[in-house]
Write a protein that holds these residues in place. Structure first.
Motif, short mmCIF file in Angstrom:
data_model
loop_
_atom_site.label_atom_id
_atom_site.label_comp_id
_atom_site.label_asym_id
_atom_site.label_seq_id
_atom_site.Cartn_x
_atom_site.Cartn_y
_atom_site.Cartn_z
N MET A 1 -3.19 -0.97 6.01
CA MET A 1 -2.13 -1.21 4.85
C MET A 1 -1.45 -2.55 4.88
O MET A 1 -0.60 -2.81 4.39
N GLN A 2 -1.81 -3.31 5.74
CA GLN A 2 -1.42 -4.59 6.07
C GLN A 2 0.23 -5.04 6.14
O GLN A 2 0.69 -5.56 5.83
N LEU A 3 0.58 -4.03 6.92
CA LEU A 3 2.06 -3.84 7.20
C LEU A 3 2.54 -4.51 8.72
O LEU A 3 3.62 -4.73 9.03
N GLU A 4 1.40 -5.16 9.44
CA GLU A 4 1.79 -5.42 10.74
C GLU A 4 2.68 -6.73 10.66
O GLU A 4 3.47 -6.76 11.60
N GLU A 5 2.86 -7.67 9.81
CA GLU A 5 3.78 -8.74 9.72
C GLU A 5 5.08 -8.47 9.67
O GLU A 5 5.97 -9.09 9.65
N HIS A 6 5.29 -7.08 9.03
CA HIS A 6 6.53 -6.59 8.95
C HIS A 6 7.03 -5.65 9.88
O HIS A 6 8.06 -4.98 9.67
N ILE A 7 6.42 -5.75 11.04
CA ILE A 7 6.76 -4.57 12.00
C ILE A 7 8.35 -4.65 12.32
O ILE A 7 8.74 -3.51 12.85
N ASN A 8 8.92 -5.97 12.70
CA ASN A 8 10.33 -5.77 12.91
C ASN A 8 11.37 -5.93 11.81
O ASN A 8 12.50 -6.00 12.21
N SER A 15 9.32 -5.44 0.18
CA SER A 15 9.35 -5.45 -1.29
C SER A 15 8.73 -4.22 -1.62
O SER A 15 8.52 -3.29 -0.84
N GLY A 16 8.82 -4.02 -2.87
CA GLY A 16 8.53 -2.65 -3.54
C GLY A 16 7.15 -2.24 -3.14
O GLY A 16 7.03 -0.94 -2.80
N GLY A 17 6.09 -3.21 -3.36
CA GLY A 17 4.81 -2.64 -2.78
C GLY A 17 4.62 -2.43 -1.25
O GLY A 17 3.94 -1.37 -1.24
N ASN A 18 5.35 -3.11 -0.29
CA ASN A 18 5.30 -2.63 0.84
C ASN A 18 6.06 -1.49 1.26
O ASN A 18 5.62 -0.97 2.08
N LYS A 19 7.09 -1.31 0.29
CA LYS A 19 7.73 0.19 0.68
C LYS A 19 6.79 1.18 0.25
O LYS A 19 6.75 2.40 0.77
N LEU A 22 4.20 1.71 3.13
CA LEU A 22 4.84 2.30 4.41
C LEU A 22 5.07 3.89 3.83
O LEU A 22 4.68 4.71 4.89
N CYS A 23 5.42 4.16 2.63
CA CYS A 23 5.44 5.69 2.27
C CYS A 23 3.87 6.37 2.37
O CYS A 23 3.96 7.62 2.74
N ILE A 29 0.42 10.31 8.51
CA ILE A 29 0.55 10.48 9.71
C ILE A 29 0.59 12.05 10.12
O ILE A 29 0.80 12.74 9.34
N GLY A 30 -0.41 12.32 10.96
CA GLY A 30 -0.52 13.85 11.32
C GLY A 30 -2.01 14.51 10.74
O GLY A 30 -2.41 15.47 10.73
N GLY A 31 -2.58 13.48 9.61
CA GLY A 31 -3.76 14.05 8.99
C GLY A 31 -3.54 15.36 8.12
O GLY A 31 -4.38 16.38 8.46
#
Length: 48
Positions: A1-8, A15-19, A22-23, A29-31
């Motif tokens: 999902m290309q969220l590594e740059e936002h880890i901290n 941003s809305g797309g990154n939120k 994340l959702c 998670i957990g399959g």
């Protein structure tokens, strides 16, 4: 999902797309066997 740059970064500062990314990541998670999404493509980069 290309969220590594936002880890901290706190989720409220994303941003809305990154939120949305994340959702979706949290939902996977957990399959779970079944997931229901309400228009998951909104605010998401289709190439990513």
């Amino acid at each position: 999902m290309q969220l590594e740059e936002h880890i901290n970064r706190k989720s409220g500062r994303l941003s809305g797309g990154n939120k949305r990314n994340l959702c979706v990541s949290n939902a996977l998670i957990g399959g779970p066997c079944i997931l229901f999404f309400d228009d998951p493509s909104t605010s998401v980069d289709p190439i990513a």
